[in-house]
Scaffold this motif. Sequence first.
Motif, PDB file in Angstrom:
ATOM      1  N   PHE A 105      34.381  91.145  -6.496  1.00  0.00           N
ATOM      2  CA  PHE A 105      35.032  92.446  -6.395  1.00  0.00           C
ATOM      3  C   PHE A 105      36.062  92.637  -7.511  1.00  0.00           C
ATOM      4  O   PHE A 105      36.707  91.675  -7.963  1.00  0.00           O
ATOM      5  N   TYR A 106      36.201  93.864  -7.935  1.00  0.00           N
ATOM      6  CA  TYR A 106      37.135  94.227  -8.994  1.00  0.00           C
ATOM      7  C   TYR A 106      38.542  94.326  -8.407  1.00  0.00           C
ATOM      8  O   TYR A 106      38.832  95.201  -7.591  1.00  0.00           O
ATOM      9  N   ASP A 107      39.426  93.436  -8.819  1.00  0.00           N
ATOM     10  CA  ASP A 107      40.763  93.369  -8.233  1.00  0.00           C
ATOM     11  C   ASP A 107      41.802  93.084  -9.314  1.00  0.00           C
ATOM     12  O   ASP A 107      42.401  92.008  -9.361  1.00  0.00           O
ATOM     13  N   PRO A 108      42.043  94.047 -10.219  1.00  0.00           N
ATOM     14  CA  PRO A 108      43.002  93.811 -11.311  1.00  0.00           C
ATOM     15  C   PRO A 108      44.436  93.801 -10.787  1.00  0.00           C
ATOM     16  O   PRO A 108      44.725  94.285  -9.688  1.00  0.00           O
ATOM     17  N   LEU A 109      45.332  93.239 -11.568  1.00  0.00           N
ATOM     18  CA  LEU A 109      46.746  93.252 -11.219  1.00  0.00           C
ATOM     19  C   LEU A 109      47.282  94.674 -11.314  1.00  0.00           C
ATOM     20  O   LEU A 109      46.789  95.494 -12.097  1.00  0.00           O
ATOM     21  N   LEU A 110      48.281  94.958 -10.510  1.00  0.00           N
ATOM     22  CA  LEU A 110      48.919  96.261 -10.586  1.00  0.00           C
ATOM     23  C   LEU A 110      49.742  96.355 -11.860  1.00  0.00           C
ATOM     24  O   LEU A 110      50.193  95.340 -12.395  1.00  0.00           O
ATOM     25  N   PRO A 111      49.924  97.559 -12.396  1.00  0.00           N
ATOM     26  CA  PRO A 111      50.721  97.711 -13.626  1.00  0.00           C
ATOM     27  C   PRO A 111      52.125  97.150 -13.451  1.00  0.00           C
ATOM     28  O   PRO A 111      52.699  97.192 -12.358  1.00  0.00           O
ATOM     29  N   GLN A 112      52.678  96.606 -14.525  1.00  0.00           N
ATOM     30  CA  GLN A 112      54.023  96.048 -14.472  1.00  0.00           C
ATOM     31  C   GLN A 112      55.033  97.136 -14.104  1.00  0.00           C
ATOM     32  O   GLN A 112      54.998  98.234 -14.634  1.00  0.00           O
ATOM     33  N   GLY A 113      55.917  96.799 -13.145  1.00  0.00           N
ATOM     34  CA  GLY A 113      56.914  97.765 -12.703  1.00  0.00           C
ATOM     35  C   GLY A 113      56.406  98.726 -11.644  1.00  0.00           C
ATOM     36  O   GLY A 113      57.115  99.651 -11.260  1.00  0.00           O
ATOM     37  N   SER A 114      55.174  98.520 -11.160  1.00  0.00           N
ATOM     38  CA  SER A 114      54.633  99.409 -10.144  1.00  0.00           C
ATOM     39  C   SER A 114      55.429  99.282  -8.847  1.00  0.00           C
ATOM     40  O   SER A 114      55.842  98.198  -8.454  1.00  0.00           O
ATOM     41  N   ILE A 115      55.630 100.419  -8.179  1.00  0.00           N
ATOM     42  CA  ILE A 115      56.361 100.415  -6.911  1.00  0.00           C
ATOM     43  C   ILE A 115      55.434 100.135  -5.733  1.00  0.00           C
ATOM     44  O   ILE A 115      55.880 100.038  -4.599  1.00  0.00           O
ATOM     45  N   VAL A 116      54.144  99.985  -5.999  1.00  0.00           N
ATOM     46  CA  VAL A 116      53.151  99.879  -4.938  1.00  0.00           C
ATOM     47  C   VAL A 116      52.958  98.425  -4.522  1.00  0.00           C
ATOM     48  O   VAL A 116      52.911  97.522  -5.354  1.00  0.00           O
ATOM     49  N   LYS A 117      52.826  98.199  -3.225  1.00  0.00           N
ATOM     50  CA  LYS A 117      52.549  96.870  -2.692  1.00  0.00           C
ATOM     51  C   LYS A 117      51.042  96.601  -2.748  1.00  0.00           C
ATOM     52  O   LYS A 117      50.242  97.456  -2.400  1.00  0.00           O
ATOM     53  N   LYS A 118      50.667  95.409  -3.197  1.00  0.00           N
ATOM     54  CA  LYS A 118      49.250  95.034  -3.312  1.00  0.00           C
ATOM     55  C   LYS A 118      48.627  94.933  -1.928  1.00  0.00           C
ATOM     56  O   LYS A 118      49.166  94.303  -1.021  1.00  0.00           O
ATOM     57  N   LEU A 119      47.462  95.560  -1.765  1.00  0.00           N
ATOM     58  CA  LEU A 119      46.764  95.553  -0.486  1.00  0.00           C
ATOM     59  C   LEU A 119      45.547  94.629  -0.561  1.00  0.00           C
ATOM     60  O   LEU A 119      44.780  94.689  -1.529  1.00  0.00           O
ATOM     61  N   PRO A 120      45.351  93.778   0.457  1.00  0.00           N
ATOM     62  CA  PRO A 120      44.178  92.893   0.465  1.00  0.00           C
ATOM     63  C   PRO A 120      42.933  93.639   0.928  1.00  0.00           C
ATOM     64  O   PRO A 120      43.021  94.672   1.610  1.00  0.00           O
ATOM     65  N   LEU A 121      41.770  93.101   0.569  1.00  0.00           N
ATOM     66  CA  LEU A 121      40.508  93.697   0.995  1.00  0.00           C
ATOM     67  C   LEU A 121      40.297  93.457   2.482  1.00  0.00           C
ATOM     68  O   LEU A 121      40.478  92.357   2.987  1.00  0.00           O
ATOM     69  N   THR A 122      39.929  94.531   3.198  1.00  0.00           N
ATOM     70  CA  THR A 122      39.648  94.433   4.630  1.00  0.00           C
ATOM     71  C   THR A 122      38.185  94.783   4.881  1.00  0.00           C
ATOM     72  O   THR A 122      37.486  95.283   3.998  1.00  0.00           O
ATOM     73  N   HIS A 123      37.724  94.519   6.104  1.00  0.00           N
ATOM     74  CA  HIS A 123      36.308  94.744   6.425  1.00  0.00           C
ATOM     75  C   HIS A 123      36.071  96.038   7.186  1.00  0.00           C
ATOM     76  O   HIS A 123      34.928  96.378   7.487  1.00  0.00           O
ATOM     77  N   LYS A 124      37.132  96.776   7.511  1.00  0.00           N
ATOM     78  CA  LYS A 124      36.957  98.086   8.138  1.00  0.00           C
ATOM     79  C   LYS A 124      36.427  99.065   7.097  1.00  0.00           C
ATOM     80  O   LYS A 124      36.841  99.042   5.930  1.00  0.00           O
ATOM     81  N   TYR A 125      35.486  99.905   7.510  1.00  0.00           N
ATOM     82  CA  TYR A 125      34.800 100.809   6.577  1.00  0.00           C
ATOM     83  C   TYR A 125      34.244 100.007   5.404  1.00  0.00           C
ATOM     84  O   TYR A 125      34.453 100.344   4.224  1.00  0.00           O
ATOM     85  N   SER A 126      33.524  98.942   5.715  1.00  0.00           N
ATOM     86  CA  SER A 126      33.065  97.999   4.688  1.00  0.00           C
ATOM     87  C   SER A 126      32.123  98.636   3.676  1.00  0.00           C
ATOM     88  O   SER A 126      31.986  98.130   2.551  1.00  0.00           O
TER      89      SER A 126
END
Length: 605
Positions: A291-312
């Motif tokens: 799966f494509y999971d790049p790092l968030l941009p530096q200084g991003s205010i967003v919290k990284k979310l893990p992959l879940t299986h709901k709506y897979s």
Amino acid sequence: MEDKKNNKSSMAFPLPENGVSDEEKQTSGSDSPAKTRRRKPGGWRAMPYILGNETFERLASIGLLANFMQFLLEVFHLDQVSASNVLNIWGGVTNFIPLLGAFICDAYIGRFWTIAFASVFEMMGMLVLTMIPWLPKLHPPPCKMGPQCKRPNKSQMGFLVMGLGFLSIGSAGIRPCTIPFGVDQFDSTTDEGRKGIASFFNWYYTSFTLVLIIAVTLVVYIQDSVSWVLGLGIPTILIFLSIVLFFIGTKVYVYVKPQGSIFSSFIQVFVASYKKRKLMLPDERESNGVFYDPLLPQGSIVKKLPLTHKYSWLNKAAIVMEDEVNTDGTCTNNWRLCSIQQIEELKCILKIIPIWSAGIICFTAVGQQGTFTISQALKMDRHLGPKFQIPPGSLSVISMITIGIWLPVYDRFIMPSVTKITRIEGGITLLQRIGIGMVFSILSMVVAGITEKIRRNSAITHNSPDGIAPLTVMWLAPQLVLMGFAEAFNILGQIEFYNKEFPENMSSIANSLFSCTVAGASYLSSLLVNLLHNTTGGHGHPDWLTKDINEGRVDNYYYLIAGLGVLNLFYFLYIARRYQYKTRVVVDDEFKGYADVHELHDMKY
């Protein structure tokens, strides 16, 4: 009511883990009218301008809404159903359009200019509405309410619609942006900044509650007993002053560059998952690197979310195929490959939609205090002493006083005790809080139906020429108190729920989603009103919602909403028990208060 003071522990805004520093906020971009230099966030220096603008906007819009039913009945001579339709349709548009405002804000012009332009439209709308009672050609000739009164012509209705349209545009920009713009003024990476954000929410909700009380008492009294021109003109002047105040603060504000609309990302996820619909999802043990999971941009205010299986099925959009990733780690085509972060942000919306839909019927009950409760009050004894009459639009202050008393009691006494038992921050979960509010909304409609039956029977028995029942208007207090509890639990629970369950870069959407609940309730109420008006009655009997409330059966209308509320409660319990929180904060037994907490994932209702 969209926002009110919430309890201290549960009012904390979902703070980002990777906050933007003072300099990053300035150098990442600016939506300021002038080039900004590096400086510390505006903090409390910016609050008088931001809160002042929001306060006066609410004072105008709520002052109008609280008494708008009476305005349409007495000034425009509309019947009960037509006035209710105008109110509900306008309320629906006004509360759906903030989604558009959030989109424009996030994608193009930023929060400062969105609020600025919206405030100008708000003032134009209030100016138009002030002119309607001022200029004789813009409203029907005065007369006492009755069948002989002349109804408005097309030009007069068109001018009214224009004014309401300007107000809707104003609300579209102010409502979803004021809270995020206020939060932008604090550095969330420091303790001082986090405390400032929490205090900002306290002051926001406190000022909002004070505005509500002033709007439904002083402003409504002026409209009802002095002059509609003065009652609408004062908020218009205040909005003009708020615009001046807002622009004075331009040298103090922190400006955060618009990061692009989240809606474009959602569409990309749907398109990419459809294009890869025939692919098989890998086994969980073999998914590393698939799966494509790049790092968030530096200084991003967003919290990284893990992959879940709901709506897979949406996860297929992140499966990396040949030549879909550049050497620098970026994807070659955003419409064929999306990141896990994009997919999980979309899932947040999809998970919340069922919860959101359950709030519509609850607010349909609460919203009746602005429509048929006014009609009830007009046919009751409103005297408070020999000379003073309570304006019908001021009765909603009873529900506000209920909230104002209950929230501090809950915050200081009940919540700490319950927290010791449940070990959940806030004492109970947000979904439990929403469910309790639904119960109160059902009870409010049952009590409203009983009260209306007593009022109607009294009016028919005494048969006075004006149709007023010899019952004090305070008979309506029990249903309004119950509506206050419904708001304190359900509505405030919804607002906090959306803010905590949405990712940080979706705060504008989170703050506009409750407005969509209000809009859905307005349209549902309008649908019910027209359906009952056209299908009930017959055989010599008027319909339930006929123009003369004493001949109708508004009590049956209330019972119908209560019945729908019961069915809705069962639906809510079903979906709530299956909902998985993004995170849940619980109190650690080793510490007192909230000094140390655990984050637990996938906890249930």
